[in-house]
Design a protein around this motif. Structure first.
Motif, PDB file in Angstrom:
ATOM      1  N   ARG A 154      27.946  95.117   2.827  1.00 54.42           N
ATOM      2  CA  ARG A 154      28.151  94.006   1.912  1.00 54.42           C
ATOM      3  C   ARG A 154      29.073  92.989   2.579  1.00 54.42           C
ATOM      4  O   ARG A 154      29.805  93.300   3.524  1.00 54.42           O
ATOM      5  CB  ARG A 154      28.750  94.507   0.604  1.00 54.42           C
ATOM      6  CG  ARG A 154      27.887  95.518  -0.117  1.00 54.42           C
ATOM      7  CD  ARG A 154      28.578  96.028  -1.348  1.00 54.42           C
ATOM      8  NE  ARG A 154      28.635  94.978  -2.381  1.00 54.42           N
ATOM      9  CZ  ARG A 154      29.471  95.004  -3.417  1.00 54.42           C
ATOM     10  NH1 ARG A 154      30.347  95.990  -3.538  1.00 54.42           N
ATOM     11  NH2 ARG A 154      29.461  94.036  -4.313  1.00 54.42           N
ATOM     12  N   THR A 155      29.051  91.763   2.046  1.00 56.12           N
ATOM     13  CA  THR A 155      29.834  90.673   2.630  1.00 56.12           C
ATOM     14  C   THR A 155      30.731  90.061   1.572  1.00 56.12           C
ATOM     15  O   THR A 155      30.304  89.797   0.452  1.00 56.12           O
ATOM     16  CB  THR A 155      28.908  89.593   3.214  1.00 56.12           C
ATOM     17  OG1 THR A 155      28.102  90.169   4.244  1.00 56.12           O
ATOM     18  CG2 THR A 155      29.711  88.437   3.790  1.00 56.12           C
ATOM     19  N   VAL A 156      31.979  89.806   1.947  1.00 61.35           N
ATOM     20  CA  VAL A 156      32.943  89.174   1.065  1.00 61.35           C
ATOM     21  C   VAL A 156      33.438  87.896   1.714  1.00 61.35           C
ATOM     22  O   VAL A 156      33.654  87.848   2.928  1.00 61.35           O
ATOM     23  CB  VAL A 156      34.127  90.123   0.763  1.00 61.35           C
ATOM     24  CG1 VAL A 156      34.850  90.550   2.037  1.00 61.35           C
ATOM     25  CG2 VAL A 156      35.125  89.478  -0.210  1.00 61.35           C
ATOM     26  N   LEU A 157      33.605  86.846   0.919  1.00 58.44           N
ATOM     27  CA  LEU A 157      34.241  85.609   1.369  1.00 58.44           C
ATOM     28  C   LEU A 157      35.593  85.518   0.678  1.00 58.44           C
ATOM     29  O   LEU A 157      35.676  85.616  -0.557  1.00 58.44           O
ATOM     30  CB  LEU A 157      33.381  84.385   1.052  1.00 58.44           C
ATOM     31  CG  LEU A 157      33.889  83.043   1.599  1.00 58.44           C
ATOM     32  CD1 LEU A 157      32.720  82.085   1.884  1.00 58.44           C
ATOM     33  CD2 LEU A 157      34.879  82.345   0.653  1.00 58.44           C
ATOM     34  N   ILE A 175      30.579  78.612   2.986  1.00 50.22           N
ATOM     35  CA  ILE A 175      29.597  79.500   2.349  1.00 50.22           C
ATOM     36  C   ILE A 175      28.331  79.590   3.199  1.00 50.22           C
ATOM     37  O   ILE A 175      27.801  80.688   3.437  1.00 50.22           O
ATOM     38  CB  ILE A 175      29.279  78.992   0.925  1.00 50.22           C
ATOM     39  CG1 ILE A 175      30.504  79.199   0.022  1.00 50.22           C
ATOM     40  CG2 ILE A 175      28.060  79.719   0.352  1.00 50.22           C
ATOM     41  CD1 ILE A 175      30.376  78.547  -1.337  1.00 50.22           C
ATOM     42  N   MET A 176      27.852  78.467   3.686  1.00 53.11           N
ATOM     43  CA  MET A 176      26.654  78.475   4.519  1.00 53.11           C
ATOM     44  C   MET A 176      26.892  79.217   5.832  1.00 53.11           C
ATOM     45  O   MET A 176      26.009  79.937   6.315  1.00 53.11           O
ATOM     46  CB  MET A 176      26.190  77.045   4.792  1.00 53.11           C
ATOM     47  CG  MET A 176      25.614  76.347   3.581  1.00 53.11           C
ATOM     48  SD  MET A 176      24.295  77.315   2.773  1.00 53.11           S
ATOM     49  CE  MET A 176      23.147  77.533   4.151  1.00 53.11           C
ATOM     50  N   ALA A 177      28.082  79.071   6.402  1.00 53.21           N
ATOM     51  CA  ALA A 177      28.391  79.784   7.645  1.00 53.21           C
ATOM     52  C   ALA A 177      28.359  81.292   7.418  1.00 53.21           C
ATOM     53  O   ALA A 177      27.868  82.054   8.259  1.00 53.21           O
ATOM     54  CB  ALA A 177      29.761  79.354   8.166  1.00 53.21           C
ATOM     55  N   VAL A 201      35.929  83.965  10.992  1.00 53.32           N
ATOM     56  CA  VAL A 201      37.005  83.072  10.561  1.00 53.32           C
ATOM     57  C   VAL A 201      36.479  81.656  10.584  1.00 53.32           C
ATOM     58  O   VAL A 201      35.975  81.183  11.611  1.00 53.32           O
ATOM     59  CB  VAL A 201      38.240  83.212  11.473  1.00 53.32           C
ATOM     60  CG1 VAL A 201      39.302  82.187  11.082  1.00 53.32           C
ATOM     61  CG2 VAL A 201      38.815  84.618  11.386  1.00 53.32           C
ATOM     62  N   THR A 202      36.577  80.972   9.459  1.00 59.07           N
ATOM     63  CA  THR A 202      36.051  79.612   9.386  1.00 59.07           C
ATOM     64  C   THR A 202      36.903  78.774   8.441  1.00 59.07           C
ATOM     65  O   THR A 202      37.693  79.304   7.654  1.00 59.07           O
ATOM     66  CB  THR A 202      34.580  79.620   8.929  1.00 59.07           C
ATOM     67  OG1 THR A 202      34.010  78.328   9.099  1.00 59.07           O
ATOM     68  CG2 THR A 202      34.454  80.043   7.467  1.00 59.07           C
ATOM     69  N   ALA A 230      30.122  76.165  -6.041  1.00 61.93           N
ATOM     70  CA  ALA A 230      29.364  76.090  -4.796  1.00 61.93           C
ATOM     71  C   ALA A 230      28.592  77.375  -4.501  1.00 61.93           C
ATOM     72  O   ALA A 230      27.515  77.333  -3.891  1.00 61.93           O
ATOM     73  CB  ALA A 230      30.309  75.764  -3.634  1.00 61.93           C
ATOM     74  N   ILE A 231      29.127  78.520  -4.921  1.00 61.78           N
ATOM     75  CA  ILE A 231      28.469  79.791  -4.575  1.00 61.78           C
ATOM     76  C   ILE A 231      27.486  80.261  -5.641  1.00 61.78           C
ATOM     77  O   ILE A 231      26.635  81.123  -5.375  1.00 61.78           O
ATOM     78  CB  ILE A 231      29.513  80.891  -4.302  1.00 61.78           C
ATOM     79  CG1 ILE A 231      28.925  81.940  -3.339  1.00 61.78           C
ATOM     80  CG2 ILE A 231      30.007  81.530  -5.595  1.00 61.78           C
ATOM     81  CD1 ILE A 231      29.939  82.867  -2.738  1.00 61.78           C
TER      82      ILE A 231
END
Length: 274
Positions: free
Chosen positions: A3-6, A65-67, A50-51, A115-116
């Motif tokens: 899974r991915t977390v921002l 979010i797109m990255a 990291v962005t 945005a998400i």
């Protein structure tokens, strides 16, 4: 698949600790911050991107979010952690600083959520975790701007949870209370302490309040990692629980707020500061 977390506000404190906790648990992590070029440690971790994301810059929110989607194929969890506290007697705080407090702590969260949401709706699932504060449940002098921004965040998040639960998206609040040691929060708040131009009438009260806060500061035992562990647990526990309180419930402001009647509570708080 992992899974991915921002995570927003990942350069220090709770956000930075959350990056490590999620990464060690096997998550892909999109660690966002205003100045990613200055990062030299967490960008070396496996499965961590990291962005740049500045919650006051909508274009940077959308780009982050797109990255994350491009790198990991999707985002499952959003942790809105970025925030700060503005200290000072209300009358002496410039209007632009008050607006900035709400821009970061409330409107920045709203913009990131907005945005998400199309991505979460397309996937039919997702979890939004907003980091709040005990100061969204009780109030303290000299942080009226911070308290009001967190009260607003609590109201927004609770109302939002009803809307999004109907379409399969979970919304949760993490509520540290009693103070978190070893974060940059207190230092930034001190740097922003708006006591320039405070009318002399307030000075005796100001001195007593500063002394009270100083005593509280020496008793901080909760760490950023303690909070990060609860954030991670909230993301995987499979429940629709809304609020997660992090701190010692046996004493302190939150205990007084929840256990005393209104008259006794106000008397208790006034005795601490007046």
């Amino acid at each position: 698949m992992s899974r991915t977390v921002l995570i927003t506000g990942a350069s220090s404190g709770i956000g930075r600790a959350s990056v490590r906790v999620f990464q060690e648990a096997g998550f892909n992590v999109v660690a966002t911050m205003r100045r990613p070029d200055a990062e030299t440690e967490i960008n070396q971790l496996a499965n961590v991107l990291v962005t740049r994301l500045d919650v006051e810059d909508k274009a940077s929110i959308e780009a982050a979010i797109m990255a994350g989607i491009d790198r990991f194929g999707g985002i499952d969890v959003l942790v809105n952690n970025a925030g700060y506290g503005l200290y000072g007697i209300f009358e002496s705080i410039p209007e632009e600083k008050l607006r900035h407090q709400f821009q970061v702590n409330l409107f920045g969260v709203m913009d990131t959520v907005r945005a998400i949401l199309p991505h979460f709706r397309k996937r039919g699932s997702g979890t939004i975790i907003n980091v709040s504060s005990g100061a969204g449940h009780f109030t303290l002098p000299m942080i009226s701007a911070y308290c009001s921004s967190k009260f607003a965040l609590e109201g927004f998040t609770e109302a939002l949870s009803y809307e999004l639960l109907a379409i399969g998206i979970d919304v949760k609040l993490i509520i540290p209370h009693g103070g978190v040691g070893e974060t940059a929060f207190q230092q930034r708040a001190a740097d922003d302490f708006a006591n320039d131009g405070t009318p002399a009438d307030y000075l005796p009260f100001l001195q007593k309040s500063v002394e009270t806060f100083a005593r509280l500061g020496t008793a901080l035992t909760m760490t950023s990692t303690d909070v990060a562990n609860v954030i991670h647990e909230a993301s995987i526990d499979g429940t629709q629980r809304l609020r997660y309180f992090v701190g010692d419930m046996s004493n302190g402001w939150l205990k007084a707020r929840t256990e005393l009647n209104e008259e006794d509570y106000i008397t208790h708080m006034r005795e601490k500061f007046l």
